[in-house]
Write a protein that holds these residues in place. Structure first.
Motif, PDB file in Angstrom:
ATOM      1  N   ASP A   1     -32.947  34.650  -3.284  1.00 44.54           N
ATOM      2  CA  ASP A   1     -33.743  33.714  -4.093  1.00 44.54           C
ATOM      3  C   ASP A   1     -33.260  32.274  -3.922  1.00 44.54           C
ATOM      4  O   ASP A   1     -34.062  31.348  -3.781  1.00 44.54           O
ATOM      5  CB  ASP A   1     -33.757  34.129  -5.563  1.00 44.54           C
ATOM      6  CG  ASP A   1     -32.365  34.291  -6.173  1.00 44.54           C
ATOM      7  OD1 ASP A   1     -31.363  34.196  -5.434  1.00 44.54           O
ATOM      8  OD2 ASP A   1     -32.285  34.507  -7.401  1.00 44.54           O
ATOM      9  N   VAL A   2     -31.941  32.077  -3.901  1.00 40.84           N
ATOM     10  CA  VAL A   2     -31.418  30.709  -3.756  1.00 40.84           C
ATOM     11  C   VAL A   2     -31.673  30.180  -2.345  1.00 40.84           C
ATOM     12  O   VAL A   2     -32.153  29.051  -2.164  1.00 40.84           O
ATOM     13  CB  VAL A   2     -29.923  30.658  -4.094  1.00 40.84           C
ATOM     14  CG1 VAL A   2     -29.353  29.266  -3.802  1.00 40.84           C
ATOM     15  CG2 VAL A   2     -29.691  31.023  -5.555  1.00 40.84           C
TER      16      VAL A   2
ATOM     17  N   PRO B   1     -27.658  35.692  -1.868  1.00 44.83           N
ATOM     18  CA  PRO B   1     -28.854  35.909  -2.700  1.00 44.83           C
ATOM     19  C   PRO B   1     -30.087  35.276  -2.055  1.00 44.83           C
ATOM     20  O   PRO B   1     -30.124  34.061  -1.816  1.00 44.83           O
ATOM     21  CB  PRO B   1     -28.504  35.230  -4.025  1.00 44.83           C
ATOM     22  CG  PRO B   1     -27.497  34.181  -3.658  1.00 44.83           C
ATOM     23  CD  PRO B   1     -26.735  34.725  -2.481  1.00 44.83           C
TER      24      PRO B   1
ATOM     25  N   SER C   1     -33.442  36.335   4.574  1.00 46.93           N
ATOM     26  CA  SER C   1     -34.021  35.660   3.408  1.00 46.93           C
ATOM     27  C   SER C   1     -35.270  34.879   3.805  1.00 46.93           C
ATOM     28  O   SER C   1     -36.092  34.535   2.953  1.00 46.93           O
ATOM     29  CB  SER C   1     -32.992  34.705   2.775  1.00 46.93           C
ATOM     30  OG  SER C   1     -32.707  33.606   3.636  1.00 46.93           O
TER      31      SER C   1
ATOM     32  N   ARG D   1     -27.999  37.741 -11.797  1.00 45.21           N
ATOM     33  CA  ARG D   1     -29.048  38.672 -11.393  1.00 45.21           C
ATOM     34  C   ARG D   1     -28.542  39.499 -10.232  1.00 45.21           C
ATOM     35  O   ARG D   1     -27.498  39.200  -9.657  1.00 45.21           O
ATOM     36  CB  ARG D   1     -30.322  37.907 -11.006  1.00 45.21           C
ATOM     37  CG  ARG D   1     -30.104  36.965  -9.858  1.00 45.21           C
ATOM     38  CD  ARG D   1     -30.692  35.569 -10.089  1.00 45.21           C
ATOM     39  NE  ARG D   1     -30.395  34.731  -8.926  1.00 45.21           N
ATOM     40  CZ  ARG D   1     -29.260  34.069  -8.780  1.00 45.21           C
ATOM     41  NH1 ARG D   1     -28.317  34.124  -9.699  1.00 45.21           N
ATOM     42  NH2 ARG D   1     -29.052  33.348  -7.690  1.00 45.21           N
TER      43      ARG D   1
ATOM     44  N   LEU E   1     -30.152  29.185 -13.307  1.00 45.21           N
ATOM     45  CA  LEU E   1     -30.528  30.567 -12.995  1.00 45.21           C
ATOM     46  C   LEU E   1     -29.503  31.499 -13.619  1.00 45.21           C
ATOM     47  O   LEU E   1     -28.303  31.303 -13.442  1.00 45.21           O
ATOM     48  CB  LEU E   1     -30.536  30.798 -11.471  1.00 45.21           C
ATOM     49  CG  LEU E   1     -31.779  30.462 -10.649  1.00 45.21           C
ATOM     50  CD1 LEU E   1     -31.531  30.829  -9.194  1.00 45.21           C
ATOM     51  CD2 LEU E   1     -32.997  31.200 -11.180  1.00 45.21           C
TER      52      LEU E   1
ATOM     53  N   GLY F   1     -33.877  31.220  -0.262  1.00 41.32           N
ATOM     54  CA  GLY F   1     -35.324  31.074  -0.117  1.00 41.32           C
ATOM     55  C   GLY F   1     -35.825  29.788  -0.755  1.00 41.32           C
ATOM     56  O   GLY F   1     -36.703  29.105  -0.200  1.00 41.32           O
ATOM     57  N   ALA F   2     -35.297  29.453  -1.924  1.00 40.27           N
ATOM     58  CA  ALA F   2     -35.714  28.224  -2.598  1.00 40.27           C
ATOM     59  C   ALA F   2     -35.303  26.997  -1.790  1.00 40.27           C
ATOM     60  O   ALA F   2     -36.065  26.027  -1.683  1.00 40.27           O
ATOM     61  CB  ALA F   2     -35.102  28.163  -3.998  1.00 40.27           C
TER      62      ALA F   2
END
Length: 591
Positions: A432-433, A430, A550, A233, A230, A435-436
């Motif tokens: 996104d991390v 973050p 998140s 961001r 990744l 959440g993943a």
């Protein structure tokens, strides 16, 4: 006898050494002539008075010589005078800063076939001097006295310092403080020289100086393999909600630039269970320590007593010492490190790395290496999220030499603490991390037929089994919430799958802002979370908000009243919360 008295009376600061040498001959003759008479005791008394006078005039060595004379002629028990000679001599050498001579003297004492009472009394004098120096903030004299006490006692067994530490722990802690100060001032060579005095005692090798580098920098010019999963961001800034409205926080917000996520592999390197440090040639690979903001962080890696290495950081370099014993490992993935035993740190710092170890860029066949002191739930998470059927190696606290080592980063900049006088760094996670990671775990549990259905449960997380950050009036809070449909839960008594199922099924969760609340990452998106915490305005409110939300859940903080008492860190203070405040928060959720 007259010649003896004349010599005793003539002793002054400028001639004490000569007088004592002359007294040695006179005393032996006088002792023979007076043996068995009352005047023999008078001989001892006169010498004792002389020794006391010399001590008072800061002539400790001369006083010790006189006590040795008394021991040679006293017809009674001589151990008293031998012991006094030892303690006075040690005191004089240490108070005059002659620690090398003191070490030689201690060596002579310990080489004797049997130890006498002077060993116990000598250690007591050294410990008292060490504490006195420590209270005066004179670190080096204090450390030297502790070191001498350790040597004289034959290893410090059963001896505790005034503040309750073992001698080895005290010496290590004081050395850490000294060497950190030198490293931060760029005086790495001086730190290495200082370490030589105590490295054998601490069971460590020689100190080496390393350049601090990030994994990306370390892999440059073909010195390692680096694959970015990744790119860098932006992180969305969280909106923090408090019962009663916004408050002015005293912490500094974490950066909103999420660092790249990667998998990197290095050959022929050294790593250490319970530590994040990786040594590769003349470089120390550590993203946090190499970060431009690292000067504000209190990097504890290589300081904690359960770690096998010893390290201090400053000015772009670090000094590191490790034991000579090494375990050889052909290859592995680094899922061990500082604070891995703590569930909150484990879930946020370590588990997300499994996403990148699952990536096709990560070499196959490498086992996952973890610390051996972690609870069973940690192993359960690894087994759950691993998609490549990797073996797991549990590592004891022994330094490791890897032929190949794969590493992955923490999701964002997350220092353990900041230095004294620097505002607390409140990490923003973050989404996104996290959440993943959440999606992956929920998918894997669903594939194993774990019930993840929303049931509308209302749960209150108990913290009664913990001594720190304890809700002191928990029983009162539980009694207030139970009539509103709440059930009490002890997450630590459940398997990981049971915990995720529980949190995902709940509509409302109330609990102390602690590791247990970290599992709210697994809440369903419409859940409501009420976090209870003390008054400290520097607490990591942004961290908890960005982490929990998140999942899509909404978080509200209730700040209670801090209880006065001892805590290892202000964040761990115990507190109370007014039951009426929780009812007001619940009422707000229903609107």
């Amino acid at each position: 006898m007259a010649a003896f008295l004349d010599l005793v009376r003539s002793a002054r600061r400028d001639n004490a050494g000569r007088v004592i040498r002359e007294l040695a001959g006179v005393v032996a003759e006088a002792a023979r002539s007076l043996a068995g008479t009352e005047r023999s005791a008078g001989l001892v008394q006169h010498l004792d008075t002389l020794a006391f006078r010399l001590e008072g005039s800061d002539q400790f060595e001369e006083a010790a010589q006189v006590y040795d004379l008394i021991a040679s002629v006293d017809e009674g028990p001589r151990e008293r005078w031998q012991t006094t000679a030892v303690t006075v001599r040690l005191r004089g050498l240490c108070e005059h800063g002659r620690f090398d001579e003191a070490a030689d003297y201690v060596g002579e004492l310990t080489r004797e076939a049997t130890s006498g009472p002077w060993t116990r009394e000598g250690v007591a004098v050294l410990m008292a001097l060490a504490w006195r120096y420590e209270c005066r903030y004179e670190a080096e004299p204090s450390m030297q006295c502790y070191r001498l006490a350790y040597a004289l006692s034959g290893g410090g067994h059963g001896i505790a310092t005034v503040d309750g530490h073992t001698l080895a722990r005290k010496i290590r802690d004081m050395r850490v403080l000294q060497m950190r100060a030198l490293a931060e001032d760029g005086r790495h060579e001086e730190a290495a020289a200082l370490h030589e005095q105590t490295r054998a005692l601490l069971g460590l090798g020689r100190l080496r100086i390393y350049d601090l580098v990030s994994a990306r920098s370390a892999a440059a010019n073909g010195r390692g393999a680096y694959h970015e999963v990744l790119p860098e961001r932006r992180i969305e800034e969280p909106e923090i909600a408090f019962l009663g409205g916004p408050v002015a926080l005293t912490s500094q917000p974490g950066i909103l630039d999420a660092p790249p996520q990667y998998v990197a592999v290095f050959r022929d390197c050294f790593a250490f269970p319970r530590s994040n440090v990786v040594l590769h040639g003349d470089r120390l690979i550590y993203d946090l320590a190499a970060h431009p903001l690292s000067a504000a962080f209190d990097i504890r890696d290589g300081v904690n007593p359960d770690q096998s290495l010893f390290a201090a950081y400053g000015c772009g370099r670090a000094v590191v010492a490790v034991p000579a014993e090494l375990r050889e490992i052909e290859a592995g993935l680094m899922l061990f490190g500082l604070q891995s035993k703590n569930y909150g740190h484990w879930l946020l710092e370590f588990v997300p790395r499994m996403l990148w170890f699952n990536d096709a860029a990560c070499p196959g066949g490498f086992p996952i290496c973890i610390d051996d002191h972690m609870p069973a739930t940690h192993r359960q998470i690894v087994a759950l999220i691993d998609e490549r059927d990797r073996p797991v190696l549990e590592l004891p606290g022994v330094p490791l030499h890897f032929r190949e080592l794969g590493i992955a980063p923490v999701p964002t900049l997350f220092p353990f603490d900041t230095r004294e006088g620097v505002p607390v760094y409140d990490t923003i996670w973050p989404g996104d991390v996290l959440g993943a990671m959440r999606r992956k775990i929920l998918e894997r549990l669903a594939a194993r037929d774990v019930d993840l259905a929303r049931t509308g449960r209302r749960i209150v997380l108990s913290r009664r089994g913990f001594a720190q950050r304890q809700l002191v009036n928990e029983a009162e809070i539980v009694a207030t919430l139970q009539p509103h449909g709440f059930e009490v839960v002890h997450p630590e008594q459940l398997t990981f799958a049971q915990q995720v199922s529980l949190y995902h099924s709940a509509d409302i969760i109330v609990g102390s802002a602690s590791s247990a609340l970290t599992n709210c990452i697994f809440c369903h998106p419409k859940a409501k979370v009420i976090a209870l915490i003390h008054e400290n305005l520097s607490f990591n409110f942004r961290g908890y908000t960005s982490m929990i939300e998140s999942s899509g859940a909404k978080l509200t903080f209730i700040r209670g009243q801090t209880q006065v008492g001892e805590a290892s860190h202000p964040f761990h203070a115990n507190y109370t919360v007014a039951p009426g405040d929780i009812l007001r928060a619940l009422d707000g959720l229903n609107r």
